[in-house]
Design an enzyme around this catalytic site. Structure first.
Site, PDB file in Angstrom:
ATOM      1  N   ARG A 191       0.814  -1.217   0.000  1.00  6.56           N
ATOM      2  CA  ARG A 191       0.000   0.000   0.000  1.00  6.56           C
ATOM      3  C   ARG A 191       0.849   1.269   0.000  1.00  6.56           C
ATOM      4  O   ARG A 191       0.418   2.302   0.502  1.00  6.56           O
ATOM      5  CB  ARG A 191      -0.979   0.005   1.178  1.00  6.56           C
ATOM      6  CG  ARG A 191      -1.775  -1.285   1.349  1.00  6.56           C
ATOM      7  CD  ARG A 191      -2.623  -1.636   0.136  1.00  6.56           C
ATOM      8  NE  ARG A 191      -3.635  -0.662  -0.193  1.00  6.56           N
ATOM      9  CZ  ARG A 191      -4.855  -0.644   0.320  1.00  6.56           C
ATOM     10  NH1 ARG A 191      -5.226  -1.567   1.166  1.00  6.56           N
ATOM     11  NH2 ARG A 191      -5.718   0.265  -0.034  1.00  6.56           N
ATOM     12  N   ARG A 242      -1.581   5.768   0.197  1.00  8.05           N
ATOM     13  CA  ARG A 242      -2.098   6.018   1.529  1.00  8.05           C
ATOM     14  C   ARG A 242      -1.420   7.158   2.262  1.00  8.05           C
ATOM     15  O   ARG A 242      -2.045   7.810   3.085  1.00  8.05           O
ATOM     16  CB  ARG A 242      -1.935   4.747   2.366  1.00  8.05           C
ATOM     17  CG  ARG A 242      -3.044   3.782   2.114  1.00  8.05           C
ATOM     18  CD  ARG A 242      -2.973   2.673   3.098  1.00  8.05           C
ATOM     19  NE  ARG A 242      -4.231   1.976   3.230  1.00  8.05           N
ATOM     20  CZ  ARG A 242      -4.364   0.829   3.872  1.00  8.05           C
ATOM     21  NH1 ARG A 242      -3.324   0.275   4.456  1.00  8.05           N
ATOM     22  NH2 ARG A 242      -5.536   0.258   3.962  1.00  8.05           N
ATOM     23  N   TYR A 268     -15.921 -10.107  -0.217  1.00  5.97           N
ATOM     24  CA  TYR A 268     -16.516  -8.790  -0.518  1.00  5.97           C
ATOM     25  C   TYR A 268     -17.788  -8.924  -1.349  1.00  5.97           C
ATOM     26  O   TYR A 268     -18.741  -8.161  -1.172  1.00  5.97           O
ATOM     27  CB  TYR A 268     -15.510  -7.900  -1.260  1.00  5.97           C
ATOM     28  CG  TYR A 268     -14.449  -7.318  -0.347  1.00  5.97           C
ATOM     29  CD1 TYR A 268     -14.748  -6.256   0.511  1.00  5.97           C
ATOM     30  CD2 TYR A 268     -13.156  -7.815  -0.334  1.00  5.97           C
ATOM     31  CE1 TYR A 268     -13.789  -5.719   1.354  1.00  5.97           C
ATOM     32  CE2 TYR A 268     -12.186  -7.289   0.511  1.00  5.97           C
ATOM     33  CZ  TYR A 268     -12.508  -6.249   1.349  1.00  5.97           C
ATOM     34  OH  TYR A 268     -11.561  -5.730   2.179  1.00  5.97           O
ATOM     35  N   ASP A 279      -6.941  -1.734  -7.596  1.00  4.81           N
ATOM     36  CA  ASP A 279      -7.535  -2.300  -6.396  1.00  4.81           C
ATOM     37  C   ASP A 279      -7.927  -3.739  -6.687  1.00  4.81           C
ATOM     38  O   ASP A 279      -8.177  -4.093  -7.839  1.00  4.81           O
ATOM     39  CB  ASP A 279      -8.775  -1.503  -5.956  1.00  4.81           C
ATOM     40  CG  ASP A 279      -9.108  -1.795  -4.492  1.00  4.81           C
ATOM     41  OD1 ASP A 279      -8.590  -1.101  -3.612  1.00  4.81           O
ATOM     42  OD2 ASP A 279      -9.854  -2.765  -4.232  1.00  4.81           O
ATOM     43  N   ARG A 315      -5.220  13.024  -6.144  1.00  6.09           N
ATOM     44  CA  ARG A 315      -6.530  12.457  -5.814  1.00  6.09           C
ATOM     45  C   ARG A 315      -7.596  13.550  -5.630  1.00  6.09           C
ATOM     46  O   ARG A 315      -8.725  13.392  -6.069  1.00  6.09           O
ATOM     47  CB  ARG A 315      -6.330  11.646  -4.530  1.00  6.09           C
ATOM     48  CG  ARG A 315      -7.490  10.979  -3.936  1.00  6.09           C
ATOM     49  CD  ARG A 315      -7.950   9.798  -4.765  1.00  6.09           C
ATOM     50  NE  ARG A 315      -8.991   9.138  -4.032  1.00  6.09           N
ATOM     51  CZ  ARG A 315     -10.198   9.641  -3.853  1.00  6.09           C
ATOM     52  NH1 ARG A 315     -10.514  10.781  -4.408  1.00  6.09           N
ATOM     53  NH2 ARG A 315     -11.096   9.016  -3.141  1.00  6.09           N
TER      54      ARG A 315
HETATM   55  O1  1CP Z   1       0.034   0.675  -2.859  1.00  3.01           O
HETATM   56  C1  1CP Z   1      -1.150   0.911  -3.036  1.00  3.01           C
HETATM   57  O2  1CP Z   1      -1.915   1.439  -2.217  1.00  3.01           O
HETATM   58  C2  1CP Z   1      -1.601   0.589  -4.436  1.00  3.01           C
HETATM   59  C3  1CP Z   1      -2.789   0.132  -4.753  1.00  3.01           C
HETATM   60  C4  1CP Z   1      -3.767  -0.691  -3.914  1.00  3.01           C
HETATM   61  C5  1CP Z   1      -3.685  -2.039  -3.526  1.00  3.01           C
HETATM   62  C6  1CP Z   1      -2.503  -2.979  -3.683  1.00  3.01           C
HETATM   63  C7  1CP Z   1      -5.032  -0.195  -3.494  1.00  3.01           C
HETATM   64  C8  1CP Z   1      -5.515   1.191  -3.683  1.00  3.01           C
HETATM   65  N1  1CP Z   1      -5.723  -1.244  -2.963  1.00  3.01           N
HETATM   66  C9  1CP Z   1      -4.920  -2.377  -2.940  1.00  3.01           C
HETATM   67  C10 1CP Z   1      -5.276  -3.714  -2.492  1.00  3.01           C
HETATM   68  C11 1CP Z   1      -6.474  -3.923  -1.642  1.00  3.01           C
HETATM   69  N2  1CP Z   1      -7.685  -3.279  -1.694  1.00  3.01           N
HETATM   70  C12 1CP Z   1      -6.564  -4.941  -0.651  1.00  3.01           C
HETATM   71  C13 1CP Z   1      -5.489  -5.944  -0.372  1.00  3.01           C
HETATM   72  C14 1CP Z   1      -4.387  -5.427   0.474  1.00  3.01           C
HETATM   73  C15 1CP Z   1      -4.686  -5.177   1.918  1.00  3.01           C
HETATM   74  O3  1CP Z   1      -5.084  -6.128   2.611  1.00  3.01           O
HETATM   75  O4  1CP Z   1      -4.481  -4.035   2.343  1.00  3.01           O
HETATM   76  C16 1CP Z   1      -7.842  -4.859  -0.075  1.00  3.01           C
HETATM   77  C17 1CP Z   1      -8.399  -5.724   1.034  1.00  3.01           C
HETATM   78  C18 1CP Z   1      -8.548  -3.799  -0.747  1.00  3.01           C
HETATM   79  C19 1CP Z   1      -9.944  -3.387  -0.524  1.00  3.01           C
HETATM   80  C20 1CP Z   1     -10.033  -1.950  -0.195  1.00  3.01           C
HETATM   81  N3  1CP Z   1      -9.883  -0.940  -1.106  1.00  3.01           N
HETATM   82  C21 1CP Z   1     -10.222  -1.372   1.079  1.00  3.01           C
HETATM   83  C22 1CP Z   1     -10.347  -2.128   2.369  1.00  3.01           C
HETATM   84  C23 1CP Z   1     -11.740  -2.198   2.883  1.00  3.01           C
HETATM   85  C24 1CP Z   1     -11.866  -3.128   4.083  1.00  3.01           C
HETATM   86  O5  1CP Z   1     -12.517  -4.148   3.928  1.00  3.01           O
HETATM   87  O6  1CP Z   1     -11.293  -2.812   5.132  1.00  3.01           O
HETATM   88  C25 1CP Z   1     -10.233   0.024   0.912  1.00  3.01           C
HETATM   89  C26 1CP Z   1     -10.450   1.080   1.964  1.00  3.01           C
HETATM   90  C27 1CP Z   1      -9.990   0.277  -0.459  1.00  3.01           C
HETATM   91  C28 1CP Z   1      -9.851   1.617  -1.110  1.00  3.01           C
HETATM   92  C29 1CP Z   1      -8.530   1.921  -1.631  1.00  3.01           C
HETATM   93  N4  1CP Z   1      -7.774   1.102  -2.469  1.00  3.01           N
HETATM   94  C30 1CP Z   1      -6.576   1.718  -2.792  1.00  3.01           C
HETATM   95  C31 1CP Z   1      -6.606   2.995  -2.127  1.00  3.01           C
HETATM   96  C32 1CP Z   1      -5.513   4.008  -2.236  1.00  3.01           C
HETATM   97  C33 1CP Z   1      -7.809   3.103  -1.418  1.00  3.01           C
HETATM   98  C34 1CP Z   1      -8.310   4.273  -0.581  1.00  3.01           C
HETATM   99  C35 1CP Z   1      -9.142   5.212  -1.347  1.00  3.01           C
HETATM  100  C36 1CP Z   1      -8.375   6.423  -1.815  1.00  3.01           C
HETATM  101  O7  1CP Z   1      -7.395   6.852  -1.214  1.00  3.01           O
HETATM  102  O8  1CP Z   1      -8.750   6.992  -2.835  1.00  3.01           O
END
Ligand code: 1CP
Length: 340
Positions: free
Chosen positions: A26, A30, A152, A76, A39
């Site tokens: 991530r 983040r 999900y 994602d 963003r």
């Molecule tokens: O490095 C990075 O952040 C790059 C991209 C990336 C990756 C590898 C994003 C962007 N998401 C993910 C994987 C992801 N997404 C996982 C697997 C990794 C982990 O366990 O952390 C999971 C479970 C998700 C699902 C997801 N997407 C959630 C979790 C929800 C929950 O159930 O708790 C969330 C909040 C997101 C949104 C998201 N995805 C990515 C970002 C940067 C964001 C936040 C929204 C934003 O900032 O615009």
């Protein structure tokens, strides 16, 4: 394109490296103010994911700013359910939401196994990122593991317990297997296309592995991970199954090169259970809230515990959103300057 820094690929293949490679799960969305700036100009998360030029830009930010040894494509895991027919929304500050969910065998009729083109925006982003990286570091492609995606699709959002998704496995095991198989087939197509587009490495995220009991994990998750991993050739594959300490020994038989570890796992134990795998991880992300001095000390301790075992340094899960980027840099520098 010759890579200037291929440390992570060599470590993944089990080769000796002059130092331990490092990246952060991530890392690309983040923590960096530079990410927020991009963003905030947009309508939402999906616009960023679906616009290759912007996805490439934020993918490369951590390489430029943090000095990591790999980039991970900005996307994602939830783009896959959408490509299969189940649209997601990303709700600001709350996370993903599926207006429609899967609860019966009939719901599967609305889904299809992807042919690949549904996700062409991801391959375009990979191609563009590879071009702009110009060989500086390898690019990691990724997907969600079938169990985590099913969770999900059935639950409809994040959850502490995913009790609807677990209930589904007890009440409708055949439908669950059918859905898992559709996700696995779709993911094979998707990841092969990511590799064709230029991904140098692949990681499967089984973020909700740890909520299954060991028997269910062996039935509903591992076989589908193996099905995917065994179909991918040419690039090293990493499997990160969060909290699945009970399945570590089984990972030895999975067709992956690297096993990701969360911070609950003792590196020395993992080395014994997985003698032929590269290990990735596993600093507690909360260490990065500590002082630079503590971060250096904890990082050195972690690296020593992996010893001479092929290792890719990382956190035990994604970096937390309120982490100070300067503290991330301290972690990365500590890995880079560590003497084996
Ligand atoms: O490095 C990075 O952040 C790059 C991209 C990336 C990756 C590898 C994003 C962007 N998401 C993910 C994987 C992801 N997404 C996982 C697997 C990794 C982990 O366990 O952390 C999971 C479970 C998700 C699902 C997801 N997407 C959630 C979790 C929800 C929950 O159930 O708790 C969330 C909040 C997101 C949104 C998201 N995805 C990515 C970002 C940067 C964001 C936040 C929204 C934003 O900032 O615009």
């Amino acid at each position: 394109m010759q890579l200037k820094n291929d440390l992570i690929l060599r470590a993944a293949r089990g080769e000796a490296t002059e130092r331990t490679p490092v990246w952060l799960m991530r890392q690309a969305g983040r923590i960096l103010p530079e990410y927020r700036a991009v963003r905030n100009r947009l309508s939402g998360f999906k616009e960023l994911v679906e616009t290759p030029e912007l996805a490439a830009e934020v993918t490369i930010q951590p390489v430029d700013i943090l000095g990591v040894d790999a980039a991970i494509i900005f996307s994602d895991i939830l783009v896959m359910p959408e490509a299969m027919g189940l649209t997601y929304e990303m709700v600001e500050k709350r996370g993903p939401y599926f207006p429609q969910t899967i609860s019966t065998a009939r719901d599967l009729e609305a889904l299809h196994v992807v042919e690949g083109d549904e996700l062409s925006y991801v391959y375009d982003a990979i191609r563009l990122t590879k071009k702009e990286l110009n060989g500086r570091v390898p690019l990691i492609g990724f997907a969600g593991a079938p169990w985590t995606l099913l969770a999900y699709m059935v639950e409809g959002s994040g959850s502490k317990t995913f009790s609807k998704a677990r209930r589904f496995l007890y009440q409708q095991p055949e439908t669950a297997h059918k859905l898992l198989d559709m996700i696995a087939q779709s993911t094979i197509v998707y990841l092969k296309k990511q590799i064709e587009a230029g991904a140098d490495m692949i990681q499967l995220f089984d973020s909700w592995a740890g909520i299954l009991n060991p028997v269910h994990y062996a039935q509903f998750s591992l076989p589908y991970i193996e099905k995917i991993a065994s179909q991918l050739s040419g690039v090293p594959v990493t499997v990160f199954a969060k909290d699945a300490w009970f399945a570590l020994k089984d990972m030895q038989d999975v067709s992956c090169r690297t096993v990701g570890l969360d911070w609950n796992v003792d590196p020395e134990e993992a080395r014994k259970l997985l003698p032929n795998k590269t290990l990735q991880g596993n600093l507690d992300p909360c260490v990065l809230y500590a002082s630079p001095e503590t971060i250096r000390k904890e990082t050195a301790t972690m690296l020593d515990r992996f010893g001479n075992h092929p290792h890719i340094a990382n956190l035990g899960h994604g970096v937390y959103p309120d982490t100070d980027p300067d503290h991330v840099k301290v972690f990365i520098e500590a890995v880079k300057s560590h003497k084996k």
